[in-house]
Motif scaffolding. Structure first.
Motif, short mmCIF file in Angstrom:
data_model
loop_
_atom_site.label_atom_id
_atom_site.label_comp_id
_atom_site.label_asym_id
_atom_site.label_seq_id
_atom_site.Cartn_x
_atom_site.Cartn_y
_atom_site.Cartn_z
N LEU A 234 -31.27 -44.78 -39.31
CA LEU A 234 -30.74 -46.11 -39.08
C LEU A 234 -31.10 -47.09 -40.21
CD1 LEU A 234 -31.67 -46.36 -35.30
CD2 LEU A 234 -29.38 -46.02 -36.22
N ARG A 238 -28.74 -49.05 -43.08
CA ARG A 238 -28.70 -50.51 -43.23
C ARG A 238 -29.03 -50.92 -44.67
NH1 ARG A 238 -32.56 -54.43 -39.71
NH2 ARG A 238 -34.16 -53.41 -40.98
N ILE A 254 -28.10 -52.08 -36.33
CA ILE A 254 -27.54 -50.76 -36.04
C ILE A 254 -28.23 -50.20 -34.80
CG2 ILE A 254 -27.01 -48.49 -36.94
CD1 ILE A 254 -27.32 -49.57 -39.74
N GLN A 272 -19.59 -45.93 -41.91
CA GLN A 272 -20.35 -47.12 -41.53
C GLN A 272 -19.88 -48.38 -42.26
OE1 GLN A 272 -21.63 -44.03 -41.93
NE2 GLN A 272 -23.69 -43.82 -41.07
#
Length: 785
Positions: A234, A238, A254, A272
Motif C-alpha cells: 500500500l 502511494r 489507499i 492505480q
C-alpha cells in the motif's frame, strides 16, 4: 495434508493458546471464499460510478507522432479522455527506478503499453471510445534478444542514454558480480578432475493470479482521492502515485480490497494511477477492472533467462569452482530488476560450499514485456541451472546425484560466495536425506487413467517410462542489500461486552498467504484473549512493507508481537500500581493475569474497565549491507530458507506427454506458526514450479505477446497436480520472531529442477530449457547426443 513435523529446537512460546502460535487456526476469510461470498476488488461498487479503461499500444516499439481523441470524446456517455498531456504531476514512476511513464509520452516501449485513458458510464462504452482514439505510430524494429540489447549502437537504445537511471549503462539495466576465493583462474581450473558446462534457458512465466487487476478510486472533498485496490504494498503504491497525481502523499489514501492472488504481480502499479486520474478529472468514483488479456499486459512477469555455467570438481565429488553468467531479460522498464539481479548473483551457486566462484548476473532493457517480481525472485532461474549442473556432474562422476548434493551441502557456519556466514540452521543435507527416504509411489497399474494423456484417450500406456529426480534450493527471506526493511503494527486491547478484545491494525496486504490468520494467532498467544479483530489494511497506519520476499510473517508478525508485548507490559504495570504485585512471572491466559506462584491475579476486563490500551510498534530486522558491485561481498541477506524436492514422473516418449506422479518436499520452516498454512504454501509454491517445468510460458514474437489468455497460456489444474507429501522441519532461527523462517518461496525453486531431472532420467535427454514441451521429448536433436 497433515505435515510430518520434526519437533526439534523449537522456540518456547508465551502460552499454549488453543488457537495461538503453532496451531492449525482456521482462516477468518476461508468460509466466505469457499461459498463465493468473499468481496474481491472486482466486486467494488459506488453510486454514480464511472468505468475506466486504457488504450494500449499494439506495437512493441514505436514513436508516437500524434494522438487524436476527438472521436472518443464524441461518444455518448464518455466523461473524460486523458493522455500524458493531462497528467497533473510528474510523468514517470517506478519501484526502484522512476523510468516508467504513467501514459506513453513520445514513444511506446512494449506491446500493451498504455497510451490514453477513458472514463464512461458503462464499461463497453469506455472500450468503444478507447478504440476510437486515433494514434499515429512510426513503428520501429524492437530490441528483443540478448545480442540486440548488448549492441545498442546497431540495434538501438530502449531508453535514450540521457534517460538511464541508477546503475544502468546502455541497455544493461543492472549488473552484479560475485567473486570469491580469488575467482576462477586457470590455476583453479587445473585443480578440477571433472568439468561440466551447460547453457540453460528459462521462459517468461506469468503469475497467473485468478483475480485480475481491479480497483475503485473515489475523489475526496479535500481534493485528494481514496483508492480501494488489490495490491501487495500500500505505502509504496502511494509513494509512486502521489507525484504523478500532483498530490501530497497524505491526500492519497489507499485501502486494501479483496485480493485474488498476487505472487509478485501486484507489487508494481497497474491501474492505480489511471483510476485516480480519471476520478480526479471527472469528480466521480471510477472503477477499473482488467479482462484477462489486459491483465497479461498490465503486470510484470518472471524474467526469462539465459544462464551459462561451468562446474569443476575433484574426483571424489568435492566442488572446486563455479564460473557462471546469468542474463535476465528485464523488458522495457526497470521494475524490481536490480533486486532480482542481486538475488540471482548472490544465490547463483546454490546451497553448496564452493571455494572459488566467478559469477556475473545482469538484467537487460529490451522491448519485451516488463519483468519484475514473481515468487522466487531471481533465485528460481539460477536454481534450474545449478541443479541441472549438479545432475550432469553426478553423471560425469558416476555417483548418486543426491549424495553428491549432500557431500557439498552448506551447513550452519559455512560462508556463502558473498562472504556471509550462515548463522542459523541450514539442514540441506538432512532435507535431501528425508525427501529421498520418503516411500516412492507405486508403479502405474492397469488403469489407463493413470497414464500421461490417457484422460484425452491419446495413449494406452505404450511408450511410457518412469523417472525420478531431485532438486534443492536456497532462497533469501526479506528485503536485502541494505534496505531498511520494517513493518508497523498497532494493537488495541479493550473490553467489549464484558470480554477483552484485541484489535490488530497493519498495512500488510492479505493476498491469500494467510497473514490475517497469523496476526490473530500471535495476538491470542501474546495477550491470552480469544477474540481478535483484524482491521482492514490501509495507509492509516505505518507501512508493513510488501507481501513478498517471504517476509510478512517474519516482519509484520514480528511487529504484531512487539505491539502486543507493549500492550501486555502496560497492563501488568497497571496491575502492579493498583494491586502491588511483585511477581516476576506474569502472563496472560484465558482473559486473566496469571502467575505460576500466585495463580489468577485479576481479570483483564477488570484491569481495563472502560479504558483501552493501544500501542504501535515497528519491527526492523537486523541490518544488511549492499553487495560490493565488483566482488559481491557483503552481509546482503537477513535469512535463508531451504527446500528439497523429489519428483516422480511418467513420460510418454512417443507423444511427448508428461505426468508428474508425485512431488514430495522437505523444508525447514524454523517454526510453523500455522502448520496447515505452511503446508499449503509449500504445495502452492511446488505447483507453480511444476507449471514452469512443463507448461507455463508467455510466448513473444518480435516483442508481441502471442498468448494473453488462459486458453493459450496453460497453468496446472487439479488434474495436473500430483500427491505432495511434505516433511516439515522446525529448526529455530535465533534471530527471528518465534524462530520462524519465511516459507512461501523456497518450494518454487526446487520443484522445477526436480521435475526436469525426473524427465531426464526417464528419457535420457539433456533438456536445458524450461518449460519442457512435447516437441523437446519426441525429436532428438544433435546437441542432445
Amino acid at each position: 495434508m497433515t505435515p510430518l513435523r520434526t519437533e526439534k529446537n523449537l522456540v518456547k512460546i508465551t502460552t499454549d493458546h488453543p488457537h495461538g502460535v503453532g496451531t492449525d487456526a482456521a482462516r477468518p476469510d476461508g468460509i466466505l471464499k469457499v461459498r463465493g461470498e468473499f468481496a474481491y476488488s472486482s466486486d467494488l461498487w459506488a453510486e454514480d460510478m464511472l468505468w475506466g479503461t486504457a488504450l494500449r499500444s499494439p506495437h512493441a516499439r514505436a514513436r508516437i507522432r500524434s494522438v487524436d481523441v476527438s472521436r472518443a470524446l464524441a461518444v455518448p456517455g464518455v466523461h473524460a479522455v486523458l493522455t500524458h498531456e493531462d497528467l497533473p504531476g510528474v510523468k514517470t514512476y517506478g519501484l526502484e527506478i522512476q523510468d516508467q511513464p504513467a501514459l506513453a509520452v513520445d514513444q511506446v516501449r512494449h506491446h500493451g503499453e498504455p497510451v490514453a485513458l477513458v472514463a464512461a458510464d458503462h464499461p463497453e462504452t469506455a472500450r468503444r471510445a478507447a478504440a476510437a482514439i486515433a494514434v499515429d505510430y512510426e513503428v520501429l524494429e524492437p530490441v528483443c534478444t540478448e545480442e540486440q540489447a548488448l549492441d545498442p549502437e546497431r540495434y538501438g537504445y530502449v531508453h535514450a542514454p540521457a534517460e538511464y537511471r541508477g546503475k544502468a549503462s546502455g541497455n544493461v539495466l543492472h549488473r552484479q558480480r560475485v567473486v570469491s576465493g580469488g575467482g576462477v583462474t586457470d590455476e583453479v581450473r587445473a585443480r578440477a578432475d571433472v568439468v561440466v558446462r551447460g547453457t540453460y534457458e528459462v521462459g517468461m512465466q506469468d503469475q497467473a493470479f485468478l483475480g485480475p487487476e481491479s480497483g475503485l478510486a473515489v475523489p475526496a472533498e479535500d481534493g485528494g482521492v481514496d483508492l480501494y485496490v488489490a495490491t501487495q504494498w500500500l505505502h509504496v503504491d502511494r509513494r509512486q502515485m502521489a507525484p504523478v497525481l500532483g498530490l501530497p502523499e497524505e491526500r492519497v489514501r489507499i485501502t486494501l480490497a479483496g485480493v485474488g492472488g498476487a505472487f509478485g504481480g501486484r507489487e508494481d502499479l497497474s491501474m492505480q494511477i489511471h483510476a485516480c486520474l480519471l476520478a480526479l478529472r471527472t469528480g466521480r468514483p471510477v472503477k477499473v477492472v482488467y479482462g484477462r488479456e489486459e491483465s497479461f499486459f498490465g503486470h510484470v512477469h518472471r524474467h526469462p533467462a539465459r544462464l551459462r555455467y561451468e562446474h569443476g570438481a575433484t574426483r571424489d565429488g568435492r566442488l572446486v569452482y563455479v564460473d557462471a553468467r546469468i542474463v535476465l531479460d528485464g523488458g522495457a522498464y526497470a521494475s524490481s530488476s536490480p533486486a532480482v539481479v542481486g538475488n540471482a548473483a548472490s544465490l547463483g551457486v546454490g546451497p553448496y560450499v564452493v571455494p572459488h566462484v566467478s559469477m556475473e548476473a545482469l538484467a537487460l532493457y529490451t522491448n519485451n514485456p516488463p519483468c519484475g517480481a514473481m515468487r522466487g525472485f531471481g533465485a528460481v532461474q539460477a536454481c534450474f541451472a545449478y541443479e541441472s549442473q549438479m545432475d550432469r556432474l553426478a553423471a560425469a562422476l558416476g555417483t548418486d546425484p543426491v549424495e553428491l548434493r549432500r557431500l557439498n551441502a552448506v551447513e550452519e557456519g559455512d560462508a556463502l560466495p558473498t562472504g556471509q556466514r550462515i548463522d542459523s540452521p541450514a539442514p540441506v543435507a538432512e532435507l535431501l536425506r528425508r525427501v529421498k527416504a520418503l516411500p516412492l509411489p507405486p508403479a502405474a497399474g492397469a488403469d489407463l487413467r493413470e497414464m500421461p494423456g490417457a484422460l484425452s484417450n491419446t495413449t494406452h500406456g505404450e511408450g511410457v517410462v518412469r523417472g525420478v529426480g531431485y532438486g534443492v534450493g536456497i532462497k533469501n527471506v526479506g528485503f536485502s542489500e541494505g534496505f531498511d526493511d520494517y513493518s508497523t503494527a498497532r494493537v488495541r486491547l479493550e473490553v467489549v461486552g464484558g470480554e477483552p478484545v484485541a484489535l490488530v491494525h497493519t498495512a500488510a496486504a492479505e493476498v491469500g498467504q494467510g497473514g490475517v490468520t497469523v496476526h490473530g494467532q500471535i495476538a491470542r498467544t501474546e495477550l491470552g484473549v480469544e477474540r481478535v479483530t483484524i482491521h482492514p489494511a490501509d495507509t492509516g497506519v505505518g507501512s508493513a512493507g510488501s507481501t513478498s520476499a517471504s517476509r510478512q510473517t517474519y516482519m509484520t508478525g514480528g511487529a504484531v508481537k512487539m505491539a502486543c508485548e507493549a500492550v501486555r507490559e502496560e497492563l501488568f504495570a497497571r496491575g502492579r500500581a493498583r494491586h502491588g504485585w511483585t511477581h516476576d512471572d506474569l502472563s496472560l491466559a484465558g482473559g486473566k493475569v496469571v502467575s505460576e506462584a500466585g495463580g489468577v491475579l485479576a481479570s483483564v476486563a477488570d484491569l481495563l474497565g472502560d479504558d483501552a490500551i493501544e500501542r504501535t510498534r515497528e519491527h526492523h530486522h537486523r541490518p544488511t549491507q549492499p553487495f560490493d558491485p565488483e566482488t559481491g561481498q557483503g552481509f546482503g541477506h537477513v535469512q535463508y530458507s531451504f527446500c528439497a524436492h523429489r519428483a516422480v514422473v511418467d513420460v510418454d516418449v512417443e507423444l511427448g506427454l508428461v505426468k508428474v506422479v508425485e512431488l514430495a518436499a522437505a523444508q525447514d520452516v524454523g517454526r510453523a506458526v500455522n502448520p496447515g498454512a505452511v503446508v499449503g504454501q509449500i504445495h502452492g509454491g511446488s505447483v507453480q514450479g511444476l507449471g514452469l517445468a512443463v507448461m507455463e510460458e508467455v510466448a513473444t514474437e518480435g516483442g508481441r505477446v502471442r498468448n494473453p489468455s488462459f486458453t493459450d497460456y496453460l497453468i496446472p489444474t487439479l488434474l495436473d497436480t500430483p500427491p505432495q507429501p511434505v516433511d516439515v522441519l522446525e529448526l529455530a532461527d535465533p534471530h527471528a520472531p518465534y524462530g520462524l523462517r519465511g516459507a512461501g518461496e523456497a518450494p518454487t525453486l526446487s520443484s522445477t529442477p526436480a521435475i526436469v531431472s525426473a524427465i531426464r532420467a526417464a528419457t535420457g535427454l539433456a533438456l536445458r530449457r524450461v518449460p519442457v514441451r512435447p516437441e523437446h521429448l519426441t525429436v532428438r536433436r544433435p546437441e542432445e547426443d
